[in-house]
Design a protein around this motif. Sequence first.
Motif, short mmCIF file in Angstrom:
data_model
loop_
_atom_site.label_atom_id
_atom_site.label_comp_id
_atom_site.label_asym_id
_atom_site.label_seq_id
_atom_site.Cartn_x
_atom_site.Cartn_y
_atom_site.Cartn_z
N LEU A 1 -6.84 0.60 3.04
CA LEU A 1 -6.84 1.06 1.47
C LEU A 1 -5.65 0.43 0.60
N GLN A 2 -4.42 0.05 1.33
CA GLN A 2 -3.32 -0.64 0.61
C GLN A 2 -3.72 -2.17 0.31
N GLU A 3 -4.41 -2.64 1.11
CA GLU A 3 -4.70 -4.02 0.80
C GLU A 3 -5.80 -4.20 -0.27
N ASN A 4 -6.72 -3.08 -0.54
CA ASN A 4 -7.49 -2.88 -1.60
C ASN A 4 -7.02 -2.30 -2.59
N ASP A 5 -5.55 -2.13 -2.74
CA ASP A 5 -5.11 -1.55 -4.15
C ASP A 5 -5.29 -0.30 -4.21
#
Length: 281
Positions: free
Chosen positions: A175-179
Motif C-alpha cells: 500500500l505504501q509503495e503505491n502511495d
Amino acid sequence: MDIPLLRLRDGNQIPLDVGDTKSNQSLVDLIRAAIEKGFYHLDCAEMYGTEEEVGIAIKESGVPREKLFFTNKVAQGIGDIEAAIDQGLEKMQTDYFDLYLIHIPFFAKSEDDFQRAWKTMEEIQKLGKARSIGVSNYLRPHIEATLKGATSPPVINQIEYHAYLQRGDNYVAWLQENDIQVGSFKGLTPAFRAPDGPLREPLARIAKAHDATEAAVLISWIIQNNVVAVTTPTRLDRLNEYAQALKMKLTEDEMREITDVGATYHFRTSWGEHFEEDNRS
C-alpha cells in the motif's frame, strides 16, 4: 500539541486520529476535551451512529473549522453515497469532510461494484464535499479492482493493524509503495484485547524504560511505522496516554522486538467472519 502529519497522495496531510464508537452525552464531553487538548482529527462513521454528538462537541469547542480534520465513512448508505454524505454533513454541521471513506468492501459482488462506488466517491470530491477520499478494511484484491477504474485513487486504507495483525504478504508495504497511506484501528489490541500474548513482558519492560504506558508504546510503534494511528479513547486519561506517545521515540531495537515478537502471534478483532482462523491478510 505537536501532532505528526502524514502526507496523502493528493497533497493533503492527515494527523493522529481520535475516533468514537459510543453515542451519549459523555461522548460529547470526551470529544470536546480531546479538541481542547489539541487532538483535531475526529474520526466518525455512519455505522457508529455518533455524527450528531460529534457535531455538537465541535460546535461547543469553539475551534474554527479550518483547524479541524474530519473523517467520516459510509457503509449502510453505500447504495446512495451522495445522500449518505449529505446526511453526514448535516449531522456534523459542516460543509465538507476532510476525508471520506468507503467503510467496508463486503457490499461488492464484482469488480464493477467497486468501480461504480468509487466513481461516485470521485464525484463527491469534485463537488467539494470531501477533500480527500479513501477506503477502509479493503484487501489487496479490493484495492486492485478499485484502481482499474479510478481517476483519483484512494489516498488511504484504514485497516485493523497492530503488532498481532501486521497483515500478510507485505500488504502494508505494498500500500505504501503505491502511495496509499495506511490508517490503523484497534492498535492497542496487544495491551487490552490480547493482554496475555507474547508481548506482555516486552511491552511492560519498554513502557517502564520510557516512563510511559503500554498503550503509549503501541501508539508510538504505529506512528514510527509511518501509519496513521486511529484511537478510540473512552476516558479522559486515555488522551494523556496518546499525548505521551507523541513525545516518545522507540529505539530501533525496541521497534524490532515489538514487530518480531508480535509476528509470532495472530489475533484479529474485526470482521473475523470474513477470514479463516489463521488468515493474516
